[in-house]
Structures are given as structure tokens and as C-alpha cells.
Design an enzyme around this catalytic site. Sequence first.
Site, mmCIF file in Angstrom:
data_model
loop_
_atom_site.group_PDB
_atom_site.id
_atom_site.type_symbol
_atom_site.label_atom_id
_atom_site.label_comp_id
_atom_site.label_asym_id
_atom_site.label_seq_id
_atom_site.Cartn_x
_atom_site.Cartn_y
_atom_site.Cartn_z
ATOM 1 N N ASP A 47 0.841 -1.204 0.000
ATOM 2 C CA ASP A 47 0.000 0.000 0.000
ATOM 3 C C ASP A 47 0.878 1.257 0.000
ATOM 4 O O ASP A 47 0.370 2.377 -0.046
ATOM 5 C CB ASP A 47 -1.012 -0.004 1.157
ATOM 6 C CG ASP A 47 -0.364 -0.038 2.531
ATOM 7 O OD1 ASP A 47 0.883 -0.033 2.618
ATOM 8 O OD2 ASP A 47 -1.111 -0.071 3.531
ATOM 9 N N SER A 48 2.207 1.075 0.002
ATOM 10 C CA SER A 48 3.132 2.190 -0.226
ATOM 11 C C SER A 48 2.851 2.824 -1.586
ATOM 12 O O SER A 48 3.304 3.934 -1.861
ATOM 13 C CB SER A 48 4.585 1.709 -0.163
ATOM 14 O OG SER A 48 4.774 0.594 -0.995
ATOM 15 N N ASP A 86 -1.044 -6.444 -0.319
ATOM 16 C CA ASP A 86 -1.145 -5.739 0.964
ATOM 17 C C ASP A 86 -2.613 -5.404 1.252
ATOM 18 O O ASP A 86 -3.302 -4.839 0.398
ATOM 19 C CB ASP A 86 -0.338 -4.437 0.859
ATOM 20 C CG ASP A 86 0.347 -4.073 2.155
ATOM 21 O OD1 ASP A 86 0.160 -4.788 3.154
ATOM 22 O OD2 ASP A 86 1.088 -3.074 2.156
ATOM 23 N N GLU A 185 9.462 -3.592 10.653
ATOM 24 C CA GLU A 185 9.781 -2.275 10.084
ATOM 25 C C GLU A 185 10.240 -1.298 11.168
ATOM 26 O O GLU A 185 9.575 -1.135 12.206
ATOM 27 C CB GLU A 185 8.560 -1.701 9.353
ATOM 28 C CG GLU A 185 8.857 -0.322 8.770
ATOM 29 C CD GLU A 185 7.891 0.155 7.699
ATOM 30 O OE1 GLU A 185 6.999 -0.605 7.306
ATOM 31 O OE2 GLU A 185 8.048 1.302 7.247
HETATM 32 O O1 KIV Z 1 3.517 -1.116 1.560
HETATM 33 C C1 KIV Z 1 4.700 -1.443 1.586
HETATM 34 O O2 KIV Z 1 5.474 -1.223 0.644
HETATM 35 C C2 KIV Z 1 5.194 -2.095 2.793
HETATM 36 C C3 KIV Z 1 6.673 -2.241 2.929
HETATM 37 C C4 KIV Z 1 7.227 -0.984 3.458
HETATM 38 C C5 KIV Z 1 7.029 -3.415 3.754
HETATM 39 O O3 KIV Z 1 4.432 -2.448 3.639
#
Ligand code: KIV
Length: 284
Positions: A47-48, A86, A185
Site C-alpha cells: 500500500d506504499s 497488501d 519495520e
Molecule cells: O507497503 C509497503 O510497501 C510495505 C513495505 C514498506 C514493507 O508495507
Amino acid sequence: MAKKKVTIPYLQKKKEEGKKITMLTAYDYPISQMVNEAEIDIILVGDSLAMVFQGLTSTVPVTVDETIYHCKAVMRGNTTSHVVGDMPFLSYQTSVRDAIYNAGRIMKEGGVDSVKLEGGERMADMVYGITRAGIPVMGHIGLTPQSASQLGGFRVQGKDIESAKQLIKDAIALEEAGAFALILEAVPSKLAKIVTEKVKIPTIGIGAGPYCDGQVLVTHDMLGVFDKFRPKFVKVYADIRKQIIDALVKYREEVENVGFPTDEYSYEVSEETEKMFEEIAKEF
Ligand code: KIV
């Protein structure tokens, strides 16, 4: 020999043999293809994407439908990496039923191999429910960006006795609930080492030092594409942003100065056909 599809038992075996697990994010077909070609074990449709793809300031607004859209694109570019979808904010926190339903949609419609959700002990029931429904779950503890507001921002976790103990409890609770791996994290390296030794499942660090069983980064960060901010833990492996801008500027200059397109990039016809065009032109 063609590389085989990465499976959960293979990831587990890597931990047992002390071999590091590699993981990167992808949200689209071309990056997915490249990550796959680089033989990265796991692709995370994270979700980044809210921040590095959509230009938002947090991961909170991402929806299940958007996640599914990106998962589908990634799956088209991937053949061998294990792909994790995610789970967006509030797609699993509300109830075990919602968690199973939305994890099911991400797997069924997005085509991914597993899902990831944020939170420790408090999410153990959701992890248990989703895994019992036949969907593998990766946990995510330490700094959990969906709750950054509650955590007081994007900051290192587990620095005092209470939160360090809680991190270990979270890891154990998620393992017992059936998670197949854990993201750690923004936690101190030595605490990540303890967690990694306490659980049998693989730990994958991001800002968690060298002792985890594997490492993940956001691809747009490590390629130098995202320039809004750069956490301490990001190592930049290429300055793709500069390369792209340089190419775009060169293109603009060549078009403006008629350096492009030249004959090499144009469709030529015989002299006879050229004459025919000139005759046609007279009719208008
Ligand atoms: O959403 C994402 O990219 C993540 C990573 C930072 C592990 O959760």
C-alpha cells in the site's frame, strides 16, 4: 535451468539454511517483470503505492479495488516470485469476517499468492481466520504505516522496555496465529535479532538491520524514483529519476530543434508515390 516458483516451504527452508530472503515492491507490469527477472523471492504489492505511485501523503486512503487492480497488473508480469497483496487500512481491522472476505477478494480477483496485514497481537484473530480460510498471511509489526498517526509519526519502534516486549509478544502471537512470515519495520537491529531467533517463521526487515532472515525495500525508493523523502534505511542503488528526466529533457530539446524525428524514424515511400501525394494535394 528456469527458476521455479517461490513457495512458502522454500522461504521457510531459506530461513532454516541461513540463506537470506529477498523482497521488493511492484505495482505495475513492467516493474513486476524486472523484479521477477532479477530473481527476487517475493514481490509485495504494497500500500506504499499510495505515496510513491499515487502521490498521497499516507497509505490510509488505498482501497481494496485499487489493490486488486495493481495485483492483477503485477501478476501479468510475474512468473516465479511469490506475490503478496497488501491489505488496505480498514479492510481487515473491523472483523474476522471482513478480514477473510477482503483477503479472499485480493487473492481471488488479484491472483496473488498471499496477503499481508499490519499489527501484532491485536490482529491475531484476523490472521487465524484468514489462514484457516486457506489464505497465507504475512504479518507486519514495528512501524505500521497505516497507524502512523496513532504511533506519533513514522518513527523507530521498540526503543523502550514496554514496546520492545510488545514487539516480541506481537511476533509470537502472529506466528501462533499461523502467519508464514513477518515484516519488521523500523526497529533496532538487536531487537530484530531477538525476534528473528524467537520465531521459527522468516522475518523480513525494512529498517531492522542485518540480522533478519530477509530484506524488503520499496522499489521506487531504492531506484531513486521517489524524491519526497528518504528514510535512513533506504539504500539507493540507481538514480533512475535523474536518468528519466535527462532523457525527457533531451527529447524536448530534439523535438524543439527538429533533431527528432529524422528519416531513420519516419516512413519513406518511392518517388512515384511522393509524386502521387503532390498530385492529390492539388485537389484540396
Ligand atoms: O507497503 C509497503 O510497501 C510495505 C513495505 C514498506 C514493507 O508495507
